[in-house]
Each structure stands twice: as C-alpha cells, then as structure tokens.
Write a protein that holds these residues in place. Structure first.
Motif, PDB file in Angstrom:
ATOM      1  N   PHE A 221      -0.780   7.085  -7.525  1.00  0.00           N
ATOM      2  CA  PHE A 221      -0.237   8.327  -6.959  1.00  0.00           C
ATOM      3  C   PHE A 221       0.190   9.302  -8.059  1.00  0.00           C
ATOM      4  O   PHE A 221       0.003  10.511  -7.933  1.00  0.00           O
ATOM      5  CB  PHE A 221       0.931   8.023  -6.024  1.00  0.00           C
ATOM      6  N   ARG A 240      -5.636   9.062  -5.074  1.00  0.00           N
ATOM      7  CA  ARG A 240      -4.732   8.934  -3.929  1.00  0.00           C
ATOM      8  C   ARG A 240      -5.314   7.975  -2.878  1.00  0.00           C
ATOM      9  O   ARG A 240      -4.575   7.194  -2.276  1.00  0.00           O
ATOM     10  CB  ARG A 240      -4.473  10.310  -3.306  1.00  0.00           C
ATOM     11  N   THR A 255       3.831   4.244   3.297  1.00  0.00           N
ATOM     12  CA  THR A 255       3.267   4.920   2.124  1.00  0.00           C
ATOM     13  C   THR A 255       1.778   5.147   2.297  1.00  0.00           C
ATOM     14  O   THR A 255       1.247   6.217   1.963  1.00  0.00           O
ATOM     15  CB  THR A 255       3.532   4.087   0.860  1.00  0.00           C
ATOM     16  N   ASN A 259      -0.028   8.934   2.503  1.00  0.00           N
ATOM     17  CA  ASN A 259      -1.015   9.369   1.508  1.00  0.00           C
ATOM     18  C   ASN A 259      -2.409   9.522   2.108  1.00  0.00           C
ATOM     19  O   ASN A 259      -3.153  10.423   1.700  1.00  0.00           O
ATOM     20  CB  ASN A 259      -1.023   8.401   0.329  1.00  0.00           C
TER      21      ASN A 259
END
Length: 498
Positions: A221, A240, A255, A259
C-alpha cells in the motif's frame, strides 16, 4: 586714585594698573607694600602672558580692557570647537565611508566576497553597496557549490531572489543533493527534492525505485501511494491490488474491501470489494450483533442477494438498541429503513412520537415539526399544539423532514459523503409564498446554506457535500429566510470513520 606711572585713574584697591601693567606703589594707597615679592612675580607673569596672547601691539593695549580679552578668547575657543566638529562630521559622512567602500571593493576583487559583503551591508545605500552585496552573496554561493556544499549553496542562491542565474543554480544544487540521497538509498528524500527542483522525470524514477523497494518488503500500500503521488498510475494499481489480495488472504477483510474499492473497475476489483465487505460486515454482525457500522455497511450492499434480507433485520435490531438508549432520532431512521420487517412501521411512529415528546421543552419548533409529521397518530395533534404554544408566536410553519446519506437515513455520516436533507414545509393555513432556508453547520462553525420557496406546503431536498466539513457534532437548521425564525434543528454527527 591715579596710577603713579601713567597717571590713569584706577581703582582704589588695584594692585596693578590695567593700562600700563605697573604695580601700584602707593601714592597714598593703603595697600602699598603688603604683597611679598613671590606673589608679585606670579601675578606679573600671568598678566604678561594674558596681555601677549592676542598679539596686540603694545601701543593698542589701552583699547582692550581685561573683560574684552576674555570674550575674544572664548570666541576663539568656540570657533575651534566648531571647526573640529565640522571635521568630525566630514570624516564620519564622507571620508570614513569612502575608505571602507574602497577597502571592500579591494576585498571583493581579491576573492574575499564574504568579508566584503559584511562591509557593504553596513554601508547601506552608499554608492553601489547594495548591488555589491548581491554580487558578494552570488560569489559566495558559487564558491560553496564548487566546494560541494550543496545545501548551503542552494540556500544562498535561493536567498538572492532570482539575481542573475541564481534560480537555475539553486535547482542544480538541489539535483545534486537528491543524487546524493539516491546514491545512499534514501529514495523518499531524493524523489521529493527532485520534484522541488523542477525535475519531475527524475522524481518519477526515484519514486519508482522506492516503490519497488517497498514492494520487496511487502509494503504494497505504501508502494501504491508513492507510485500514485509521482504519476506512476499503473504501478499504483498493481501494488494496491496485490496488497488487497494479501490482506484478503490474511483475513483482514476490511482492509481488503477498502483497497479493492479504491481500484474501481481495475481487473475484478469491484466484485472482490463487495465480496470482502459482505464477509467483513457479516462477521462483525455474527460477533457483536447489529451496530451502526453493520447497518451502514449492509445498506450500501442492499442490492446484493445476500444483503437484501439481512439489511432490514440489522436495521431493525439496531433501531431497537437505539430506542432503548433513548436515541429516538436514530431509532426512527433505522425503523424507517427496516421497512416491513416485523413491527418496524409501528416502532417508527413510536420513535418519532418519543422524539417529539423529548423536544417539547428544549426545542419546541422541532417538536412541533415531528408531531406534524405524525399527523393523527395518538394525540400528536394535541402535542403539536402544545409545542406551538411554547414558541410564543403566531408562526404556524412547520417542517417534516429527515436527513440521509446517499438515501441511508442515520445520524452519523462519513465526512467524505453527501448529506441529503429531505423536507416537507407547510402551514396550518393558506399562506403567501415563503422561502425556507436550510443551513448545514459543522463542528467548527462553518456553514453551507440553500433555500427553497414554498406556498402552503411543498417537499424538497438539499445535498450538502461534507468533504470540507470538520468531524464532530453538526446540525441542520431549517428556518424562515424572511423572519429568521427557526422551524426545526436536526442534530447530526460527522465521523471520520467509514
């Protein structure tokens, strides 16, 4: 009495004649013979010195008494002082600056610009001192650059504010600083300094190397953020996506969902974002029951087959929790979204009634609006009248309404969302058109306003972008624009969380 030598008339107590300078020997004077020879000698010497000072011919001395001689001496002293003062002024204003200026010029020519600059700076606007100051600083900066002191040279060139080619040389120094950081492996600083020096391609290359290093350490990230910042979009998507896949694999579904969601239509990101979000919110619901987070999460996924049945259930259960905590506003929102699940419709009326009842004392305008919305439910008409009486005015306008974010009704909003305020404004009698003003006020006191003209009754909605608002307690204020009277206040909480 008269002098025994020249015959001039003198004072009775005179020891010496002021005309001829002879000692008065008596001639009947009572003071004759009373002074010893030493005293006589001293007085005579002093008298001779004084009489000779102005260089006046002996034959003219009788024209200048002693007091005249003293006045002339004083004038002479004053003239000397004035002359000295003029010389000092001349030296301070002309002679000394000229000497210092010449010395500084010599220092500059001989290669000592820093020493010369100090003198030129002190000379201010004398001759070309100000221009010499810039020249000296420029020469000093060149020396620092030649010796490899790039940070100091960059500062020196920058301080010259565009003198000669100082801006170009400052950028060159910054590039060499960045090169040094890149050689040391400090690619973050290198990329930043390249960008500041106006070298985007070099910054992009340094950022690419840094992103590769971050990815090798599985910090995907951060690698994506660096790539995106310096325009490496393809690399940013790749990193990503890889990071989201790793998070999904490791069970960090929130998470992963966040993303994947940022990647839009990149590969299968949209489907994976919904899948991870569903699994995350479902696991949260299974562990902790219904909450604002789970209700909100399933609302945005309500069109998926699994969420269509689960969302009304969660909204209802969270509404019951809010009702028990006497958070009637949020409870009413939850029951409205629960639709026909169980007795959600009945709980919606109960929540609104309880909300209006709780506001009669503190906010009668809002209470009246709530009871107006309930129409004939229970004794709402009576309650509406009681709230109107507490206002102490003939104002009969009221506002039915709710707040929602993207259609989802709640009291907590993410600061990146759009806040929708839907209202029905009306009166108890036929009236002339009136302008209803809706104002969003955030926790910092910033305000956004919009208005709508209505007659008797009208429904309308206003969208407020919350991206610039401060997190914390906020409110929607609905009022009459002409009179300023507040018809309803709706409290909301702006959160910086999802």
């Amino acid at each position: 009495m008269r002098c025994g030598y020249c015959g001039k008339k003198i004072s009775e107590t005179a020891i010496f004649c002021p005309y001829c300078g002879k000692k008065n020997t008596g001639n009947g004077s009572e003071f004759a013979g009373k002074f010893d020879s030493e005293e006589d000698l001293l007085v005579v010497k002093a008298q001779k010195i004084f009489s000779e000072a102005p260089h006046i011919p002996r034959t003219k001395q009788h024209e200048f008494p002693i007091f005249e001689k003293k006045r002339l001496l004083k004038a002479a002293v004053m003239l000397c002082a004035a002359a000295i003062s003029s010389l000092v002024f001349l030296a301070a204003r002309i002679i000394v600056p000229e000497i210092r200026y010449s010395n500084a010029e010599k220092m500059y020519e001989e290669g000592s610009p820093s020493k010369a600059e100090k003198i030129f700076s002190e000379l201010g606007d004398y001759k070309n001192s100000e221009d010499y100051v810039r020249k000296c600083r420029y020469e000093t900066a060149l020396y620092l650059m030649a010796e490899g002191f790039y940070p100091e040279a960059a500062d020196a060139f920058t301080s010259l504010n565009g003198y000669a080619d100082s801006n170009l040389l400052a950028a060159e120094c910054m590039v060499r600083i960045a090169d040094g950081y890149a050689d040391e492996g400090n690619l973050r600083s290198a990329a930043s300094i390249y960008a500041a020096a106006g070298k985007p391609e070099l910054a992009k290359l340094a950022a690419k190397r840094r992103a590769e290093a971050l990815a090798q350490n599985e910090d995907y990230f951060s690698a994506a953020d660096v790539s995106q910042k310096y325009g490496n979009s393809e690399d940013a998507y790749k990193y990503r996506y890889t990071g989201a896949a790793e998070a999904q694999k490791n069970g960090d579904l929130k998470t992963a969902a966040d993303n994947y969601g940022k990647l839009g239509n990149y590969k299968d990101s949209a489907a994976l974002a919904e899948k991870c979000a569903y699994e995350y919110f479902k696991s949260e619901y299974d562990k902790n029951g219904a909450s604002e987070e789970t209700a909100r999460g399933f609302y945005f996924m309500r069109n998926s087959p699994d969420s269509q049945e689960l969302f009304p259930k969660i909204a209802y259960e969270y509404g019951m929790k809010c009702f028990e905590k006497k958070d009637f506003s949020t409870a009413a929102d939850m029951f409205r979204n629960a639709g026909t699940y169980k007795n959600a419709e009945d709980m919606l009326y109960k929540s609104r009634y309880a909300l209006g009842d709780s506001l009669i004392e503190s906010d009668p305008a809002s209470a009246r609006s709530v009871f107006a919305l309930l129409s004939t439910y229970s004794d709402s008409s009576k309650k509406k009248k009681a709230a109107a009486e507490r206002l102490g005015s003939d104002e009969s306008w009221y506002v039915d309404g709710y707040t929602s974010v993207n259609g989802y009704c709640t009291s907590v909003f993410s600061k990146d969302d759009v806040l929708l305020v839907s209202c029905t404004a009306g009166t108890d009698y036929i009236s002339a058109p009136a302008t209803i003003l809706l104002t969003f006020r955030d926790s910092a006191g910033n305000e956004i306003s919009a208005d709508c003209k209505v007659r008797n009754s009208a429904s309308f909605g206003v969208n407020f972008l919350l991206s610039s608002s401060s997190a914390g307690n906020a409110e929607i204020i609905i009022s009459r624009k002409d009179s300023g009277s507040v018809l309803r206040t709706i409290p909301v909480i702006i959160s910086d969380q999802l």
